[in-house]
Design an enzyme around this catalytic site. Sequence first.
Site, mmCIF file in Angstrom:
data_model
loop_
_atom_site.group_PDB
_atom_site.id
_atom_site.type_symbol
_atom_site.label_atom_id
_atom_site.label_comp_id
_atom_site.label_asym_id
_atom_site.label_seq_id
_atom_site.Cartn_x
_atom_site.Cartn_y
_atom_site.Cartn_z
ATOM 1 N N SER A 1 -2.662 -0.147 1.271
ATOM 2 C CA SER A 1 -2.851 -0.485 2.681
ATOM 3 C C SER A 1 -2.202 0.604 3.519
ATOM 4 C CB SER A 1 -2.237 -1.856 3.010
ATOM 5 O OG SER A 1 -0.839 -1.813 2.877
ATOM 6 N N ARG B 1 -0.180 -8.951 -10.188
ATOM 7 C CA ARG B 1 0.871 -9.472 -9.310
ATOM 8 C C ARG B 1 2.132 -9.700 -10.132
ATOM 9 N NH1 ARG B 1 0.085 -10.983 -4.251
ATOM 10 N NH2 ARG B 1 -2.147 -11.336 -4.527
ATOM 11 N N ARG C 1 -1.261 -1.827 -10.262
ATOM 12 C CA ARG C 1 -2.666 -2.038 -9.886
ATOM 13 C C ARG C 1 -3.514 -0.794 -10.155
ATOM 14 N NH1 ARG C 1 -2.570 -6.165 -4.663
ATOM 15 N NH2 ARG C 1 -1.113 -7.651 -5.627
ATOM 16 N N ARG D 1 9.522 -8.281 -5.705
ATOM 17 C CA ARG D 1 8.925 -9.310 -4.864
ATOM 18 C C ARG D 1 8.920 -10.651 -5.589
ATOM 19 N NH1 ARG D 1 3.789 -5.974 -2.153
ATOM 20 N NH2 ARG D 1 5.062 -4.194 -1.471
ATOM 21 N N GLU E 1 -6.865 -5.511 -4.064
ATOM 22 C CA GLU E 1 -6.170 -4.590 -3.163
ATOM 23 C C GLU E 1 -5.296 -3.621 -3.952
ATOM 24 O OE1 GLU E 1 -2.598 -4.573 0.149
ATOM 25 O OE2 GLU E 1 -3.580 -6.488 -0.313
#
Length: 517
Positions: A429, A354, A480, A339, A426
């Site tokens: 999801s 990140r 994470r 990403r 986070e």
Amino acid sequence: MGLHTLRLATVPLTFSAFTSRLLLKPIPPNTLRTLSLFSRHVHPRKPFLARAFSAPAAVQEIPPTQSSDSSAARPPQWKASIDFKWIRDNKEAVEINIKNRNSNADLGAVIELYENMVNLQKEVEGIREERNNVAKKMKGKLEPSERESLVEEGKNLKESLVTLEEDLVKLQEELQQVARSIPNMTHPDVPVGGEDSSAIRKEIGSPREFSFPIKDHLQLGKDLDLIDFDAASEVCGSKFFYLKNEAVLLEMALLNWTLSEVMKKGFTPLTTPEIVRSSIVEKCGFQPRGDNTQVYSIDGTDQCLIGTAEIPVGGIHMDSILLESALPLKYIAFSHCFRTEAGAAGAATKGLYRVHQFSKAEMFILCRPEDSETFHDELIQIEEDLFTSLGLHFKTLDMATADLGAPAYRKFDIEAWMPGLGRYGEISSASNCTDYQSRRLGIRYRPSEPLQTGSKKGKANLPATKFVHTLNATACAVPRMMVCLLENYQQEDGSVVIPEPLRPFMGGIELIKPKLK
């Protein structure tokens, strides 16, 4: 062999003539044997206009036509089975949905283009009918002058038809291009607003209380010789990292433990390609090009690096008609993810939180429309069970409309407490995308209904196909998860305890200790 360079492509999308044909791909028998079919009570869905994108398609297909040399030279454009008629008939609901989701979709342009296309299609059909009438007249006994007049009329009609058909193809391409920005409809229970409006569904555990000064994962990674950001920065640039020593074992343990747990729920394990065509990225609802894209494009090709295994897994059954008896199809896929993290900056993004490249295990389900909400609940429950087993404190959120992204009808996020960073972050999801992706990927199923007898000579008609619903959920995003484990399980002496479920996957290691100098 030339070396492809990665760059953030900003080339604008161009329109091209569409050619598409549905391919029937049978499911391999060995795949069917590995699938676990679930029988469960499904609660009836609330009546709501969000069923729009699951309604039968009202798109009128344009028969193939002769094309000019210029249009033939253009690459074919993929086509989404968007229900334009439903959008036009329910424009108020669609307009509110676009506003609530903070989308820049141009509904007015879509409706105008659709109506222009319908009118032009009627004109084309009228000229075709005239040509057919001329052709019928030519079969009769005619005077030479009358025949000559009909020949000239037929020639003029043909020329007009070619021009109009070319205009129709261009109009259809433009409609497709503009309409792709319209987001999925939204579940009626989703909170309206930005991320701050998201509702807490559940909170599990409580933050650990420390009796000593705590470190963040960057300091722990440095002190325990687990992570090297400095060397990675020299080699690759910012937001890359090397894992070392027990951190490597911890990554493998997280992935292997996650796979083993999720497979118990009937999911088929996959590893996926990590380079896909740009069109597959688009069909899944992501933008591979643009100023703020999260996607790395490979310069000089039509390919991209994947940002999630959802993309290649979604493409497995592209342009297929599945058997209803094969549904649901449930996958747990491992891949590396890439990403750009465009626009990300600040203390909230430091360290492993990140990064540009990471390992992830992703769950993906294809199912009947009436089952998708049940499977959405199943996915979030699997995530919650996994994180509870690891002893994490977290909360589950029902994400607000502006934070859903284009494909999701509803999305649940899980945010875990990260004591070293001093905040929730986070870690997972789970999204129900209904038929938003399947309409673009061309994934349908044929209902297992009794054959219906047709009007012609008693022939049996197969039941009409329907679009499947797709769902995706993160089972384990390694960086994470490492932030959570290192920061929550740190000890006063600088060591880190390994959660008990992971120990068998780390060769029995129970504690990461400071290295002797």
